[in-house]
Motif scaffolding. Structure first.
Motif, mmCIF file in Angstrom:
data_model
loop_
_atom_site.group_PDB
_atom_site.id
_atom_site.type_symbol
_atom_site.label_atom_id
_atom_site.label_comp_id
_atom_site.label_asym_id
_atom_site.label_seq_id
_atom_site.Cartn_x
_atom_site.Cartn_y
_atom_site.Cartn_z
ATOM 1 N N THR A 193 2.731 3.160 -5.953
ATOM 2 C CA THR A 193 2.099 1.977 -5.381
ATOM 3 C C THR A 193 3.112 0.897 -5.007
ATOM 4 O O THR A 193 4.271 0.928 -5.432
ATOM 5 C CB THR A 193 1.090 1.371 -6.367
ATOM 6 O OG1 THR A 193 1.769 1.085 -7.598
ATOM 7 C CG2 THR A 193 -0.056 2.324 -6.633
ATOM 8 N N SER A 194 2.649 -0.070 -4.236
ATOM 9 C CA SER A 194 3.442 -1.262 -3.964
ATOM 10 C C SER A 194 3.754 -1.974 -5.280
ATOM 11 O O SER A 194 2.949 -1.939 -6.228
ATOM 12 C CB SER A 194 2.665 -2.227 -3.066
ATOM 13 O OG SER A 194 2.303 -1.647 -1.838
ATOM 14 N N ILE A 195 4.898 -2.628 -5.341
ATOM 15 C CA ILE A 195 5.239 -3.398 -6.534
ATOM 16 C C ILE A 195 4.149 -4.437 -6.798
ATOM 17 O O ILE A 195 3.740 -5.175 -5.903
ATOM 18 C CB ILE A 195 6.602 -4.089 -6.360
ATOM 19 C CG1 ILE A 195 7.725 -3.051 -6.404
ATOM 20 C CG2 ILE A 195 6.826 -5.138 -7.453
ATOM 21 C CD1 ILE A 195 9.100 -3.626 -6.154
ATOM 22 N N PRO A 412 4.574 1.326 -0.868
ATOM 23 C CA PRO A 412 3.739 2.406 -1.369
ATOM 24 C C PRO A 412 4.077 3.711 -0.675
ATOM 25 O O PRO A 412 4.418 3.731 0.513
ATOM 26 C CB PRO A 412 2.324 1.946 -1.003
ATOM 27 C CG PRO A 412 2.514 1.174 0.279
ATOM 28 C CD PRO A 412 3.866 0.501 0.149
ATOM 29 N N ALA A 413 3.971 4.822 -1.418
ATOM 30 C CA ALA A 413 4.257 6.141 -0.847
ATOM 31 C C ALA A 413 3.339 7.161 -1.482
ATOM 32 O O ALA A 413 3.155 7.181 -2.702
ATOM 33 C CB ALA A 413 5.713 6.529 -1.074
ATOM 34 N N LEU A 431 4.404 10.028 2.472
ATOM 35 C CA LEU A 431 3.949 9.121 3.526
ATOM 36 C C LEU A 431 4.187 7.715 3.007
ATOM 37 O O LEU A 431 3.633 7.324 1.974
ATOM 38 C CB LEU A 431 2.464 9.339 3.808
ATOM 39 C CG LEU A 431 2.054 10.785 4.121
ATOM 40 C CD1 LEU A 431 0.566 10.973 3.949
ATOM 41 C CD2 LEU A 431 2.469 11.144 5.531
ATOM 42 N N VAL A 432 5.012 6.935 3.697
ATOM 43 C CA VAL A 432 5.438 5.625 3.215
ATOM 44 C C VAL A 432 4.876 4.551 4.140
ATOM 45 O O VAL A 432 5.092 4.602 5.357
ATOM 46 C CB VAL A 432 6.976 5.521 3.159
ATOM 47 C CG1 VAL A 432 7.399 4.219 2.482
ATOM 48 C CG2 VAL A 432 7.572 6.726 2.424
ATOM 49 N N ALA A 433 4.178 3.579 3.568
ATOM 50 C CA ALA A 433 3.559 2.511 4.357
ATOM 51 C C ALA A 433 4.189 1.170 4.006
ATOM 52 O O ALA A 433 5.029 1.060 3.111
ATOM 53 C CB ALA A 433 2.054 2.478 4.120
ATOM 54 N N ALA A 437 0.123 -1.946 1.735
ATOM 55 C CA ALA A 437 -0.754 -1.077 2.526
ATOM 56 C C ALA A 437 -1.097 0.218 1.794
ATOM 57 O O ALA A 437 -1.219 1.276 2.409
ATOM 58 C CB ALA A 437 -0.114 -0.781 3.873
ATOM 59 N N ASP A 438 -1.313 0.127 0.496
ATOM 60 C CA ASP A 438 -1.643 1.305 -0.300
ATOM 61 C C ASP A 438 -2.906 1.993 0.219
ATOM 62 O O ASP A 438 -2.984 3.224 0.273
ATOM 63 C CB ASP A 438 -1.831 0.914 -1.769
ATOM 64 C CG ASP A 438 -0.627 0.192 -2.349
ATOM 65 O OD1 ASP A 438 -0.328 -0.924 -1.881
ATOM 66 O OD2 ASP A 438 0.010 0.732 -3.268
ATOM 67 N N ARG A 439 -3.903 1.213 0.586
ATOM 68 C CA ARG A 439 -5.180 1.804 1.013
ATOM 69 C C ARG A 439 -5.064 2.537 2.351
ATOM 70 O O ARG A 439 -5.864 3.427 2.632
ATOM 71 C CB ARG A 439 -6.266 0.736 1.073
ATOM 72 C CG ARG A 439 -6.685 0.244 -0.296
ATOM 73 C CD ARG A 439 -7.939 -0.586 -0.263
ATOM 74 N NE ARG A 439 -8.237 -1.090 -1.589
ATOM 75 C CZ ARG A 439 -8.885 -0.402 -2.532
ATOM 76 N NH1 ARG A 439 -9.298 0.832 -2.262
ATOM 77 N NH2 ARG A 439 -9.123 -0.929 -3.712
#
Length: 452
Positions: A193-195, A412-413, A431-433, A437-439
């Protein structure tokens, strides 16, 4: 009805709801599976004495119409660097051999509050600082596909527990690829997830700046989403602030496919699997282009090992008894970390800040970066790393070149299994956003699904 141990959390809960099975039935199936395969796989470091009691309590809730949600009664395993009240948290180290936390770390607390049944703790490398799973306390974890091979690391025991069908969900951590690479080596899904998206509180020391996040390994993407929604619930104002969620982009997605990082070697079978996945994405109408990563990740890669060494030095200085009991290899690492000047750590922090700024700009032009998750297929489980990839010599992180930059950038990845190698060893992509942008990675399942 399929054997219970083969089902994901979603299907188990459907059975509970329909009263076609109970959490006690599922717990007994999981326990039988563990008894049949351990210690050959050696995924587990501790079997919880409370599992049956938790399963019985869940079964009661389902009978009374008071189930707590989509994880109530679902078996889970938990990495042995995450604190579970009343269970050992060894960190894979002799230094923490006798440590038993008195409270759950926050991600664990949320899973348990949701009614999940904790089967026990899973293996990891000492201090969770390496990309394979072996330590002086418990030995090496084997890959369920071939127990002579590694599951990667550091959440290698958790990956093995899901791939071996002990549980549909394994909680772990990812500080440089420690969920995503084991997912690739075991054919699983995992979300880094994003930090700040999944808050941490009440656990063991984190030894990789703010790079390390808690997450889960699963066999299905819908379970990944369920666990995410459980652990990413809102917290008090004093908790770490998660990045805002950007609006979902309109289709088609702008996807950058990055097969190679500079001149770092990649196993040709992984390259073929990666290209097949990219081709499938293009058939879904996405705007896919191949290219290089427009970020300067090399300066950070050069100093990556120093981050863990410096944190070990700090931990051992503050807790000399921990340093004295740690394995010799890690005492040596801490000694190297203690010799690093303060200016070196400041330079590392500056490189991290630059990388995060570059990443924010990159995602103004694209929506998702896709790369392999691993550069090498699974290797013998007692070796820390492969020494060659595609006939080229590599160092300790040669197999891990694709993942660490994501942690440093705070992005997030999603780890996604792809076509396996010709000998059956599993492979995956990430897949890295953009930050927050986790969702996007979880909610576009239909658009991101690789189909033949």
């Amino acid at each position: 009805m399929s054997e219970l141990h083969t089902l994901d959390a979603h299907d188990l809960v459907a059975l509970f709801r329909a009263r076609r099975a109970t959490p006690v039935d599922v717990f007994e199936a999981a326990s039988a599976r563990i008894a049949a395969l351990e210690p050959r796989i050696n995924a587990m470091t501790y079997i919880a004495a409370t599992g049956r009691v938790e399963a019985e309590a869940s079964a009661r809730r389902w009978r009374e119409g008071a189930a707590r949600g989509p994880l109530d009664g679902v078996p889970v395993t938990i990495k042995d660097n995450l604190a579970v009240a009343g269970m050992p948290a060894t960190f894979g180290s002799p230094a923490y051999r006798s440590f038993i936390p008195v409270e759950d770390e926050l991600p664990v607390a949320r899973i348990r509050q949701a009614g999940a049944v904790v089967l026990g703790k899973t293996n990891l490398p000492e201090f969770a600082l390496e990309g394979y799973t072996d330590n002086a306390l418990f030995g090496a974890t084997g890959n369920p596909l071939d127990p002579a091979l590694t599951t990667g690391g550091s959440t290698g025991g958790g990956a093995a527990s899901v791939a071996a069908l002990y549980a549909p969900v394994a909680l772990g951590t990812d500080g440089g690829g420690s969920l995503r690479r084991p997912a690739a080596h075991c054919g699983l899904f995992a979300l880094k997830t994003s930090i700040g998206r999944i808050p941490r509180r009440g656990g063991l020391p984190q030894l990789l700046l703010d790079f390390e996040v808690a997450g889960a390994l699963t066999r299905t993407l819908r379970d990944t989403k369920t666990v995410y929604e459980t652990m990413a619930a809102t917290v008090s104002a004093s908790a770490p602030i998660a990045p805002p969620e950007p609006p979902l982009p309109r289709p088609p997605l702008r996807i950058l496919a990055v097969e190679f990082f500079g001149d770092a070697p990649l196993d040709p079978e992984i390259g073929r699997s990666f290209q097949a996945f990219i081709d499938r994405l293009a058939t879904h109408g996405h705007d896919v282009r191949a290219g290089s990563l427009p970020l300067d990740v090399e300066p950070l890669a050069e100093v990556w090992p120093e981050i863990g060494r410096a944190h070990l030095a700090k931990l051992f200085a503050e807790r000399p008894e921990i340093g004295a009991a740690a394995s010799p290899k890690y005492r040596a690492m801490a000694e190297e970390g203690a010799r690093l000047p303060a200016t070196r750590m400041l330079a590392i922090l500056e490189r991290v800040a630059v990388l995060r700024e570059q990443a924010a700009r990159m995602y103004q032009e694209i929506d998702i970066v896709v790369t392999p998750s691993i550069a090498a297929l699974a290797w013998p489980k007692t070796q820390s790393h492969p020494t060659q990839i595609n006939d080229q010599p590599v160092g300790p992180r040669g197999h891990a070149v694709y993942t660490g930059w994501v942690n440093a950038a705070g992005l997030p990845a999603l780890a996604w299994p792809t076509n396996p190698a010709s000998d059956g060893r599993t492979i995956g992509v990430q897949l890295v956003a953009a930050s927050g942008a986790d969702r996007l990675l979880l909610d576009f399942e239909g658009r991101l699904t690789a189909k033949d």
